[in-house]
Design a protein around this motif. Structure first.
Motif, PDB file in Angstrom:
ATOM      1  N   VAL A  68       0.851  -1.065   0.094  1.00 15.91           N
ATOM      2  CA  VAL A  68       0.072  -0.101  -0.096  1.00 15.91           C
ATOM      3  C   VAL A  68       1.059   1.462   0.072  1.00 15.91           C
ATOM      4  CG1 VAL A  68      -1.646   1.362   1.593  1.00 15.91           C
ATOM      5  CG2 VAL A  68      -2.009  -1.237   0.982  1.00 15.91           C
ATOM      6  N   ARG A  69       1.918   1.100   0.699  1.00 16.30           N
ATOM      7  CA  ARG A  69       2.859   2.266   0.666  1.00 16.30           C
ATOM      8  C   ARG A  69       3.443   2.559  -0.675  1.00 16.30           C
ATOM      9  NH1 ARG A  69       5.850   0.456   4.271  1.00 16.30           N
ATOM     10  NH2 ARG A  69       7.796  -0.115   2.951  1.00 16.30           N
ATOM     11  N   LEU A  70       4.007   1.588  -1.372  1.00 17.78           N
ATOM     12  CA  LEU A  70       4.533   1.656  -2.593  1.00 17.78           C
ATOM     13  C   LEU A  70       3.435   2.080  -3.490  1.00 17.78           C
ATOM     14  CD1 LEU A  70       6.642  -1.397  -2.834  1.00 17.78           C
ATOM     15  CD2 LEU A  70       7.528   0.968  -2.741  1.00 17.78           C
ATOM     16  N   ALA A  71       2.075   1.537  -3.375  1.00 15.09           N
ATOM     17  CA  ALA A  71       1.116   2.040  -4.247  1.00 15.09           C
ATOM     18  C   ALA A  71       0.747   3.679  -4.209  1.00 15.09           C
ATOM     19  CB  ALA A  71      -0.246   1.442  -3.972  1.00 15.09           C
ATOM     20  N   THR A  77       3.298   5.489  -5.735  1.00 12.38           N
ATOM     21  CA  THR A  77       3.163   5.238  -7.387  1.00 12.38           C
ATOM     22  C   THR A  77       2.005   6.174  -7.912  1.00 12.38           C
ATOM     23  OG1 THR A  77       3.791   3.154  -7.296  1.00 12.38           O
ATOM     24  CG2 THR A  77       2.683   3.640  -9.204  1.00 12.38           C
ATOM     25  N   ALA A  78       0.995   5.998  -6.930  1.00 16.54           N
ATOM     26  CA  ALA A  78      -0.101   7.028  -7.320  1.00 16.54           C
ATOM     27  C   ALA A  78       0.186   8.493  -7.398  1.00 16.54           C
ATOM     28  CB  ALA A  78      -1.260   6.785  -6.355  1.00 16.54           C
ATOM     29  N   ARG A  79       0.883   8.873  -6.430  1.00 18.11           N
ATOM     30  CA  ARG A  79       1.412  10.577  -6.199  1.00 18.11           C
ATOM     31  C   ARG A  79       2.257  10.681  -7.645  1.00 18.11           C
ATOM     32  NH1 ARG A  79       0.958  12.524  -1.201  1.00 18.11           N
ATOM     33  NH2 ARG A  79       0.509  11.072   0.333  1.00 18.11           N
ATOM     34  N   GLU A  80       3.132   9.610  -8.006  1.00 16.45           N
ATOM     35  CA  GLU A  80       4.074  10.143  -9.124  1.00 16.45           C
ATOM     36  C   GLU A  80       3.047  10.078 -10.481  1.00 16.45           C
ATOM     37  OE1 GLU A  80       7.018   7.246  -9.442  1.00 16.45           O
ATOM     38  OE2 GLU A  80       8.410   8.139  -7.573  1.00 16.45           O
ATOM     39  N   ASN A  81       1.951   9.197 -10.399  1.00 21.94           N
ATOM     40  CA  ASN A  81       0.998   9.202 -11.595  1.00 21.94           C
ATOM     41  C   ASN A  81       0.383  10.288 -11.562  1.00 21.94           C
ATOM     42  OD1 ASN A  81       0.872   7.085 -13.584  1.00 21.94           O
ATOM     43  ND2 ASN A  81      -1.354   6.764 -12.931  1.00 21.94           N
ATOM     44  N   LEU A  82      -0.044  10.949 -10.411  1.00 25.22           N
ATOM     45  CA  LEU A  82      -0.741  12.332 -10.545  1.00 25.22           C
ATOM     46  C   LEU A  82       0.239  13.310 -11.089  1.00 25.22           C
ATOM     47  CD1 LEU A  82      -3.251  13.782  -9.596  1.00 25.22           C
ATOM     48  CD2 LEU A  82      -2.236  14.205  -7.433  1.00 25.22           C
ATOM     49  N   ALA A  83       1.513  13.296 -10.825  1.00 27.02           N
ATOM     50  CA  ALA A  83       2.386  14.220 -11.333  1.00 27.02           C
ATOM     51  C   ALA A  83       2.592  14.106 -12.956  1.00 27.02           C
ATOM     52  CB  ALA A  83       3.758  14.015 -10.537  1.00 27.02           C
ATOM     53  N   GLU A  84       2.678  12.774 -13.221  1.00 27.49           N
ATOM     54  CA  GLU A  84       2.694  12.703 -14.795  1.00 27.49           C
ATOM     55  C   GLU A  84       1.424  13.170 -15.227  1.00 27.49           C
ATOM     56  OE1 GLU A  84       4.943  11.220 -16.633  1.00 27.49           O
ATOM     57  OE2 GLU A  84       6.263   9.811 -15.403  1.00 27.49           O
ATOM     58  N   ALA A  85       0.187  12.687 -14.751  1.00 30.83           N
ATOM     59  CA  ALA A  85      -1.129  13.441 -15.340  1.00 30.83           C
ATOM     60  C   ALA A  85      -0.976  14.957 -15.378  1.00 30.83           C
ATOM     61  CB  ALA A  85      -2.522  12.993 -14.529  1.00 30.83           C
ATOM     62  N   ARG A  86      -0.472  15.646 -14.381  1.00 33.26           N
ATOM     63  CA  ARG A  86      -0.603  17.281 -14.294  1.00 33.26           C
ATOM     64  C   ARG A  86       0.515  17.631 -15.485  1.00 33.26           C
ATOM     65  NH1 ARG A  86      -0.266  17.971  -7.591  1.00 33.26           N
ATOM     66  NH2 ARG A  86      -2.717  17.759  -7.512  1.00 33.26           N
ATOM     67  N   ALA A  87       1.420  16.951 -15.611  1.00 31.43           N
ATOM     68  CA  ALA A  87       2.481  17.464 -16.603  1.00 31.43           C
ATOM     69  C   ALA A  87       2.002  17.214 -17.885  1.00 31.43           C
ATOM     70  CB  ALA A  87       3.919  16.506 -16.578  1.00 31.43           C
ATOM     71  N   LEU A  88       1.329  16.011 -18.202  1.00 28.69           N
ATOM     72  CA  LEU A  88       0.680  15.649 -19.457  1.00 28.69           C
ATOM     73  C   LEU A  88      -0.273  16.844 -19.676  1.00 28.69           C
ATOM     74  CD1 LEU A  88       0.426  14.126 -21.831  1.00 28.69           C
ATOM     75  CD2 LEU A  88      -1.280  12.785 -20.597  1.00 28.69           C
ATOM     76  N   VAL A  89      -1.191  17.182 -18.946  1.00 24.37           N
ATOM     77  CA  VAL A  89      -2.336  18.164 -19.008  1.00 24.37           C
ATOM     78  C   VAL A  89      -1.756  19.667 -19.179  1.00 24.37           C
ATOM     79  CG1 VAL A  89      -4.511  19.308 -17.996  1.00 24.37           C
ATOM     80  CG2 VAL A  89      -4.260  16.747 -17.810  1.00 24.37           C
ATOM     81  N   ALA A  90      -0.624  19.735 -18.581  1.00 21.75           N
ATOM     82  CA  ALA A  90      -0.123  21.089 -18.786  1.00 21.75           C
ATOM     83  C   ALA A  90       0.876  21.094 -19.895  1.00 21.75           C
ATOM     84  CB  ALA A  90       0.612  21.579 -17.429  1.00 21.75           C
ATOM     85  N   ALA A  91       1.115  20.021 -20.698  1.00 19.88           N
ATOM     86  CA  ALA A  91       1.946  20.073 -21.779  1.00 19.88           C
ATOM     87  C   ALA A  91       3.332  20.280 -21.543  1.00 19.88           C
ATOM     88  CB  ALA A  91       1.447  20.847 -22.995  1.00 19.88           C
ATOM     89  N   LEU A  92       3.758  19.830 -20.213  1.00 21.70           N
ATOM     90  CA  LEU A  92       5.175  20.127 -19.920  1.00 21.70           C
ATOM     91  C   LEU A  92       5.882  18.771 -20.397  1.00 21.70           C
ATOM     92  CD1 LEU A  92       4.378  21.452 -16.480  1.00 21.70           C
ATOM     93  CD2 LEU A  92       5.189  22.671 -18.354  1.00 21.70           C
ATOM     94  N   ALA A  93       7.076  18.910 -20.035  1.00 19.40           N
ATOM     95  CA  ALA A  93       7.984  17.701 -20.334  1.00 19.40           C
ATOM     96  C   ALA A  93       7.501  16.799 -19.331  1.00 19.40           C
ATOM     97  CB  ALA A  93       9.412  17.988 -20.002  1.00 19.40           C
ATOM     98  N   PRO A  94       8.014  15.235 -19.495  1.00 13.45           N
ATOM     99  CA  PRO A  94       7.576  14.278 -18.845  1.00 13.45           C
ATOM    100  C   PRO A  94       7.906  14.517 -17.431  1.00 13.45           C
ATOM    101  CG  PRO A  94       8.399  13.410 -20.942  1.00 13.45           C
ATOM    102  CD  PRO A  94       8.551  14.610 -20.853  1.00 13.45           C
ATOM    103  N   ALA A  95       7.008  14.093 -16.572  1.00  4.22           N
ATOM    104  CA  ALA A  95       7.368  14.234 -15.033  1.00  4.22           C
ATOM    105  C   ALA A  95       8.844  13.843 -14.523  1.00  4.22           C
ATOM    106  CB  ALA A  95       6.406  13.634 -14.238  1.00  4.22           C
ATOM    107  N   PRO A  96       9.209  12.770 -15.000  1.00  5.47           N
ATOM    108  CA  PRO A  96      10.482  12.254 -14.438  1.00  5.47           C
ATOM    109  C   PRO A  96      11.828  13.177 -14.689  1.00  5.47           C
ATOM    110  CG  PRO A  96       9.339  10.494 -15.233  1.00  5.47           C
ATOM    111  CD  PRO A  96       8.834  11.631 -15.829  1.00  5.47           C
ATOM    112  N   LEU A  97      11.523  14.174 -15.761  1.00  6.60           N
ATOM    113  CA  LEU A  97      12.426  14.979 -16.124  1.00  6.60           C
ATOM    114  C   LEU A  97      12.346  16.567 -15.469  1.00  6.60           C
ATOM    115  CD1 LEU A  97      12.812  14.011 -19.731  1.00  6.60           C
ATOM    116  CD2 LEU A  97      14.284  13.294 -17.925  1.00  6.60           C
ATOM    117  N   ASP A  98      11.137  16.736 -14.943  1.00  5.02           N
ATOM    118  CA  ASP A  98      10.626  18.287 -14.551  1.00  5.02           C
ATOM    119  C   ASP A  98      11.814  18.611 -13.582  1.00  5.02           C
ATOM    120  OD1 ASP A  98       8.938  18.392 -16.202  1.00  5.02           O
ATOM    121  OD2 ASP A  98       7.142  17.763 -14.971  1.00  5.02           O
ATOM    122  N   SER A  99      12.181  17.818 -12.474  1.00 11.26           N
ATOM    123  CA  SER A  99      12.659  18.459 -11.423  1.00 11.26           C
ATOM    124  C   SER A  99      14.284  17.456 -11.026  1.00 11.26           C
ATOM    125  CB  SER A  99      11.706  18.351 -10.201  1.00 11.26           C
ATOM    126  OG  SER A  99      11.431  16.849 -10.002  1.00 11.26           O
TER     127      SER A  99
END
Length: 384
Positions: free
Chosen positions: A225-228, A231-253
Motif C-alpha cells: 500500500v505504501r508503494l501504491a 506510485t499514485a503520487r507520481e502518476n498524478l504528477a505525470e497526469a498534471r505534466a501531461l495536461v499542462a503540456a510540460l516535459a515528462p514528470a521524471p525530467l521536470d525536477s
C-alpha cells in the motif's frame, strides 16, 4: 470577377477600340450620304445597337468563355449588319471589327462560317446596284483584306485569351492544391498529436495504474500500500505534466541520469526484482527530445519486464558514445521467440510500436535480442 477574367478583359480593350472605330466611321459616312431617310434611320439604329449588343453579350461571352452566348452574339451581329451593308458601301469598313469579333468569340471553324455570312450582304448589294466589274473587284479586295486581317489578328487574340484562361485555371488549381495540402497537413498534425497523447497516456498513466493494481493485489499489504500510494503520487504528477503540456514528470525536477536511476529503482521496489543501473562513457547533456525518448523507452522496457519476463534481475545501462547515446535494458527472464506472432509476451504490442515511433522520430533505432529461456535485451540508440 475572377483574376483570370480581369486579365482577359484587359486584353480586349484594343479589339473594343477596333470595333468602335469600324462602327463609327461608316456611321458618319451614312449620316452624310444621300440615302433615303428611312434607310438612314434603319442603318443608323443597327449601327448604334452594336454597342449594347457587345456590352451585354459579346464581352461576357469572351470573358466567361461562354460558347452559347457567343453564338447568339454573332448571330445578332450578322442580323444587324445586313441592313447596314445593303444601305451603304462604306459599311465594308465595319467588317474589320465584326470579323475580328467572330474569331475572338467563336472557335475557328464556326468563326469562318460567321465571316462568310457577314460577307454575303455587301457582295449581294454590289451585284444588285452595279454591273461595273471594277466596283465588284474593289468590294472583293476590301472583303479579302478585312477577312485576312481579322482572321490573323482575331486568331492571335483567341490564342492569347485561351492561354490567359489556361493560366488562370492553373493558378486556381495550384491554389486548390495548396489548400488541400494545408488541410492534409493539419489533419496529419492532428493525427500525430493524437498519437503522441496516446503514447504519453500509455507510457505514464496506464503503466502507473497497472503498477498500482499489481501492488494492491500482491501479498504484504502494508508495504505494497505504501508503494501504491507512492506510485499514485507520481502518476498524478505525470497526469498534471501531461495536461499542462510540460516535459515528462521524471525530467521536470531531476537530471536525466537521476531520473533514469529512480525509475529503475522504483521498478525493483514494486516487483521485488533486483535492479542495477550503470553508465558507460562520459556523461554529457542531451537534447530534451532525446532525453524524453530514452525515459519513455526505459519505462516501456521495464513495464514489459514486470508484465512478462518473470525475471530475477534487471540491468539498465546508459552508454554515451561520440555521436550517440545507447540505452540497454537486459533481464534474465523467460525470453521469447522473436518469430512468435501470437503476441504472448506483448512485446510487439502497442507499447513497443509507440516506443519505436518515438525513437524513430528522434532519429534513433530500437532492437530486441531474445530467445526462449535466455532473457531479453532491449537496445535503444539515439544520435545526439
Amino acid at each position: 470577377m475572377k483574376s483570370g477574367d480581369l486579365d482577359a478583359w484587359r486584353q480586349l480593350w484594343g479589339w473594343e477600340l477596333l470595333l468602335a472605330v469600324s462602327v463609327a466611321v461608316p456611321g458618319v459616312f451614312l449620316l452624310l450620304g444621300d440615302q433615303p431617310g428611312w434607310q438612314k434611320a434603319t442603318a443608323a439604329a443597327c449601327l448604334a445597337a452594336f454597342a449594347p449588343l457587345y456590352v451585354f453579350l459579346g464581352r461576357p461571352a469572351v470573358i466567361r468563355d461562354d460558347a452559347r452566348r457567343g453564338a447568339v452574339y454573332v448571330a445578332l451581329m450578322v442580323v444587324l449588319y445586313v441592313p447596314v451593308a445593303l444601305t451603304s458601301q462604306e459599311s465594308l469598313f465595319t467588317l474589320f471589327g465584326l470579323c475580328a469579333q467572330c474569331f475572338i468569340v467563336l472557335p475557328s471553324k464556326w468563326a469562318t462560317a460567321a465571316v462568310l455570312a457577314l460577307c454575303v450582304p455587301p457582295v449581294a448589294r454590289v451585284v444588285a446596284v452595279s454591273s461595273h466589274p471594277r466596283q465588284f473587284f474593289n468590294v472583293i479586295v476590301v472583303i479579302t483584306i478585312a477577312v485576312f486581317f481579322s482572321a490573323v489578328l482575331g486568331g492571335w487574340a483567341d490564342r492569347v485569351t485561351t492561354e490567359s484562361r489556361m493560366r488562370s485555371d492553373l493558378i486556381e488549381q495550384l491554389e486548390r492544391s495548396r489548400a488541400e495540402v494545408a488541410r492534409l497537413s493539419a489533419e496529419r498534425g492532428a493525427q500525430q498529436e493524437r498519437e503522441r497523447l496516446a503514447g504519453e497516456i500509455h507510457d505514464t498513466l496506464a503503466q502507473g495504474f497497472s503498477s498500482i493494481i499489481m501492488l494492491l493485489q500482491a501479498p504484504d499489504p502494508t508495504r505494497n500500500v505504501r508503494l501504491a500510494v507512492k506510485t499514485a503520487r507520481e502518476n498524478l504528477a505525470e497526469a498534471r505534466a501531461l495536461v499542462a503540456a510540460l516535459a515528462p514528470a521524471p525530467l521536470d525536477s531531476s537530471p536525466f541520469l537521476e531520473s533514469m536511476r529512480r525509475i529503475t529503482r522504483r521498478t525493483g521496489e514494486e516487483t521485488g526484482v533486483a535492479t542495477a543501473f550503470a553508465t558507460d562513457g562520459d556523461a554529457r547533456p542531451l537534447p530534451p527530445h532525446v532525453e524524453v525518448a530514452l525515459v519513455r523507452a526505459l519505462q516501456e522496457g521495464l513495464a514489459n519486464v514486470r508484465k512478462h519476463a518473470d525475471a530475477r534481475e534487471v540491468r539498465v545501462t546508459v552508454g554515451y558514445g561520440r555521436r550517440e547515446v545507447t540505452l540497454r535494458v537486459a533481464d534474465d527472464g523467460n525470453g521469447f521467440d522473436p518469430g512468435d506472432s501470437d503476441g504472448s509476451r506483448g512485446v510487439e504490442g502497442y507499447g513497443l510500436r509507440n516506443m519505436r515511433s518515438r525513437v524513430e522520430q528522434a532519429g534513433g533505432s530500437v532492437g530486441v535480442s531474445t530467445a526462449p529461456g535466455r532473457g531479453t535485451e532491449l537496445t535503444v540508440e539515439v544520435p545526439t
